[in-house]
Scaffold this motif. Structure first.
Motif, PDB file in Angstrom:
ATOM      1  N   VAL A 141       0.863  -1.187   0.000  1.00 54.99           N
ATOM      2  CA  VAL A 141       0.000   0.000   0.000  1.00 54.99           C
ATOM      3  C   VAL A 141       0.893   1.229   0.000  1.00 54.99           C
ATOM      4  CG1 VAL A 141      -1.637   1.383   1.339  1.00 54.99           C
ATOM      5  CG2 VAL A 141      -1.960  -1.093   1.155  1.00 54.99           C
ATOM      6  N   GLY A 142       0.638   2.157  -0.918  1.00 60.58           N
ATOM      7  CA  GLY A 142       1.365   3.424  -0.967  1.00 60.58           C
ATOM      8  C   GLY A 142       0.405   4.580  -0.763  1.00 60.58           C
ATOM      9  N   LEU A 143       0.743   5.492   0.140  1.00 67.61           N
ATOM     10  CA  LEU A 143      -0.095   6.642   0.474  1.00 67.61           C
ATOM     11  C   LEU A 143       0.691   7.919   0.246  1.00 67.61           C
ATOM     12  CD1 LEU A 143      -1.399   5.333   3.939  1.00 67.61           C
ATOM     13  CD2 LEU A 143      -2.531   5.079   1.720  1.00 67.61           C
ATOM     14  N   LEU A 144       0.146   8.849  -0.536  1.00 66.98           N
ATOM     15  CA  LEU A 144       0.802  10.138  -0.735  1.00 66.98           C
ATOM     16  C   LEU A 144       0.249  11.137   0.269  1.00 66.98           C
ATOM     17  CD1 LEU A 144       2.710  12.015  -2.225  1.00 66.98           C
ATOM     18  CD2 LEU A 144       0.874  12.470  -3.878  1.00 66.98           C
ATOM     19  N   ALA A 145       1.104  11.572   1.183  1.00 64.33           N
ATOM     20  CA  ALA A 145       0.746  12.540   2.217  1.00 64.33           C
ATOM     21  C   ALA A 145       1.418  13.869   1.889  1.00 64.33           C
ATOM     22  CB  ALA A 145       1.187  12.038   3.589  1.00 64.33           C
ATOM     23  N   VAL A 146       0.635  14.814   1.370  1.00 62.21           N
ATOM     24  CA  VAL A 146       1.182  16.094   0.932  1.00 62.21           C
ATOM     25  C   VAL A 146       1.270  17.052   2.121  1.00 62.21           C
ATOM     26  CG1 VAL A 146       0.882  18.049  -0.636  1.00 62.21           C
ATOM     27  CG2 VAL A 146       0.196  15.741  -1.358  1.00 62.21           C
ATOM     28  N   ASP A 147       2.412  17.703   2.266  1.00 62.55           N
ATOM     29  CA  ASP A 147       2.582  18.693   3.323  1.00 62.55           C
ATOM     30  C   ASP A 147       1.718  19.917   3.026  1.00 62.55           C
ATOM     31  OD1 ASP A 147       4.458  17.074   4.527  1.00 62.55           O
ATOM     32  OD2 ASP A 147       6.163  18.054   3.562  1.00 62.55           O
ATOM     33  N   ARG A 148       1.000  20.382   4.024  1.00 60.52           N
ATOM     34  CA  ARG A 148       0.126  21.544   3.879  1.00 60.52           C
ATOM     35  C   ARG A 148       0.531  22.624   4.878  1.00 60.52           C
ATOM     36  NH1 ARG A 148      -2.009  20.390  -1.020  1.00 60.52           N
ATOM     37  NH2 ARG A 148      -3.037  18.343  -1.042  1.00 60.52           N
ATOM     38  N   ASP A 149       0.040  23.854   4.625  1.00 60.00           N
ATOM     39  CA  ASP A 149       0.296  24.936   5.580  1.00 60.00           C
ATOM     40  C   ASP A 149      -0.268  24.574   6.952  1.00 60.00           C
ATOM     41  OD1 ASP A 149       1.534  26.426   3.620  1.00 60.00           O
ATOM     42  OD2 ASP A 149      -0.269  27.540   3.082  1.00 60.00           O
ATOM     43  N   THR A 150      -1.428  23.932   6.944  1.00 59.08           N
ATOM     44  CA  THR A 150      -2.024  23.422   8.176  1.00 59.08           C
ATOM     45  C   THR A 150      -1.983  21.897   8.125  1.00 59.08           C
ATOM     46  OG1 THR A 150      -3.522  25.313   8.345  1.00 59.08           O
ATOM     47  CG2 THR A 150      -4.095  23.349   9.608  1.00 59.08           C
ATOM     48  N   THR A 151      -1.308  21.295   9.055  1.00 57.30           N
ATOM     49  CA  THR A 151      -1.162  19.838   9.056  1.00 57.30           C
ATOM     50  C   THR A 151      -2.516  19.172   9.288  1.00 57.30           C
ATOM     51  OG1 THR A 151       1.074  20.042   9.958  1.00 57.30           O
ATOM     52  CG2 THR A 151       0.011  17.888  10.135  1.00 57.30           C
ATOM     53  N   PRO A 152      -2.907  18.215   8.441  1.00 57.79           N
ATOM     54  CA  PRO A 152      -4.177  17.504   8.650  1.00 57.79           C
ATOM     55  C   PRO A 152      -4.245  16.871  10.042  1.00 57.79           C
ATOM     56  CG  PRO A 152      -3.291  17.011   6.484  1.00 57.79           C
ATOM     57  CD  PRO A 152      -2.224  17.784   7.207  1.00 57.79           C
ATOM     58  N   ASP A 153      -5.452  16.791  10.568  1.00 61.35           N
ATOM     59  CA  ASP A 153      -5.657  16.342  11.946  1.00 61.35           C
ATOM     60  C   ASP A 153      -4.972  15.023  12.258  1.00 61.35           C
ATOM     61  OD1 ASP A 153      -7.203  18.587  12.286  1.00 61.35           O
ATOM     62  OD2 ASP A 153      -9.127  17.548  12.080  1.00 61.35           O
ATOM     63  N   HIS A 154      -5.060  14.074  11.333  1.00 67.33           N
ATOM     64  CA  HIS A 154      -4.574  12.727  11.634  1.00 67.33           C
ATOM     65  C   HIS A 154      -3.314  12.361  10.858  1.00 67.33           C
ATOM     66  CE1 HIS A 154      -8.227  12.516  13.803  1.00 67.33           C
ATOM     67  NE2 HIS A 154      -9.015  12.285  12.778  1.00 67.33           N
ATOM     68  N   ARG A 155      -2.550  13.363  10.428  1.00 70.89           N
ATOM     69  CA  ARG A 155      -1.303  13.061   9.716  1.00 70.89           C
ATOM     70  C   ARG A 155      -0.365  12.227  10.589  1.00 70.89           C
ATOM     71  NH1 ARG A 155       1.114  15.329   5.485  1.00 70.89           N
ATOM     72  NH2 ARG A 155      -0.984  14.909   4.656  1.00 70.89           N
ATOM     73  N   TRP A 156      -0.325  12.538  11.865  1.00 74.10           N
ATOM     74  CA  TRP A 156       0.555  11.781  12.766  1.00 74.10           C
ATOM     75  C   TRP A 156       0.209  10.299  12.754  1.00 74.10           C
ATOM     76  CZ3 TRP A 156      -1.272   8.835  16.804  1.00 74.10           C
ATOM     77  CH2 TRP A 156      -2.616   9.041  17.165  1.00 74.10           C
ATOM     78  N   LEU A 157      -1.081   9.994  12.581  1.00 79.22           N
ATOM     79  CA  LEU A 157      -1.507   8.606  12.575  1.00 79.22           C
ATOM     80  C   LEU A 157      -1.064   7.905  11.290  1.00 79.22           C
ATOM     81  CD1 LEU A 157      -3.016   6.594  14.314  1.00 79.22           C
ATOM     82  CD2 LEU A 157      -5.165   7.362  13.271  1.00 79.22           C
TER      83      LEU A 157
END
Length: 217
Positions: A141-157
């Protein structure tokens, strides 16, 4: 079962003693919007049967980029578009019935809308289902997590639950634009050939997509 799944990038495969990812891995690709995160994600297909989960609209030109970067025949690619609004429920419904072929790959981009759409427990359950599908098929499984000005709530997860994290470093100077990959997190069964965990992406293939973003594996 294969001992390794190619990353689709020879320079990355050679970093690993086994020559690729551990089968059953969940790989998060973290990248700034201007970096080459998308093409790194696409390369993870590496010619294997691939289920592509774009969140929001996807055009034929973008699919052509995926097929080229991922070395995919048309018959090897299944596209399951997730809606931009409430993608979490659509992903849940899809995963309930999803069966990957042996060694199959799931690519989802971007994961950001799902990270902000559902509760922590719901998102953890979705990540667990993705990991289970990969494990059942000895796939990826590959997931693209794009960096944003405001970090998405569950990025840490996303980062916590992924067993492998590739972080793209985008450098711009007056003379050049360079992208590097940092092996920020490794699968517990993964071993490196040396201690070098950051390397520059090669420029052997460049693709120009609609966003006028130059992509290279």
């Amino acid at each position: 079962m294969s001992d390794a799944l190619s990353t689709g990038m020879g320079s990355l495969d050679t970093k690993f003693r086994r020559g690729g990812f551990v089968p059953g891995s969940v790989v998060a690709v973290q990248a700034p919007p201007a970096a080459l995160g998308r093409v790194v994600l696409y390369n993870l297909a590496a010619g294997r049967p691939t289920t592509y989960l774009p969140v929001g609209p996807v055009g034929e030109r973008q699919l052509a980029v995926l097929r080229e970067a991922g070395d995919l025949e048309a018959a090897s690619l299944t596209v399951e578009q997730l809606p931009g609004a409430s993608p979490g429920q659509a992903l849940q419904t899809l995963l309930d019935t999803l069966e990957l072929p042996p060694g199959g790959t799931v690519l989802m981009e971007p994961v950001d809308p799902v990270e902000t759409d559902v509760s922590r427990s719901q998102y953890a359950a979705l990540l667990s289902m993705l990991a289970r599908r990969a494990s059942e098929a000895d796939g990826l499984v590959g997931l693209l997590a794009v960096d944003r000005d405001t970090t998405p709530d569950h990025r840490w997860l996303t980062i916590h639950e992924a067993d492998t994290v590739l972080t793209l470093l985008h450098e711009v100077s007056t003379r050049s634009v360079r992208d590097h990959v940092a092996l920020e997190k490794l699968h517990p069964e993964q071993e490196l050939r040396d201690d070098e965990r950051v390397f520059r992406l090669p420029r052997s293939l460049e693709i120009d997509i609609d966003t006028k973003q130059n992509l290279s594996p």
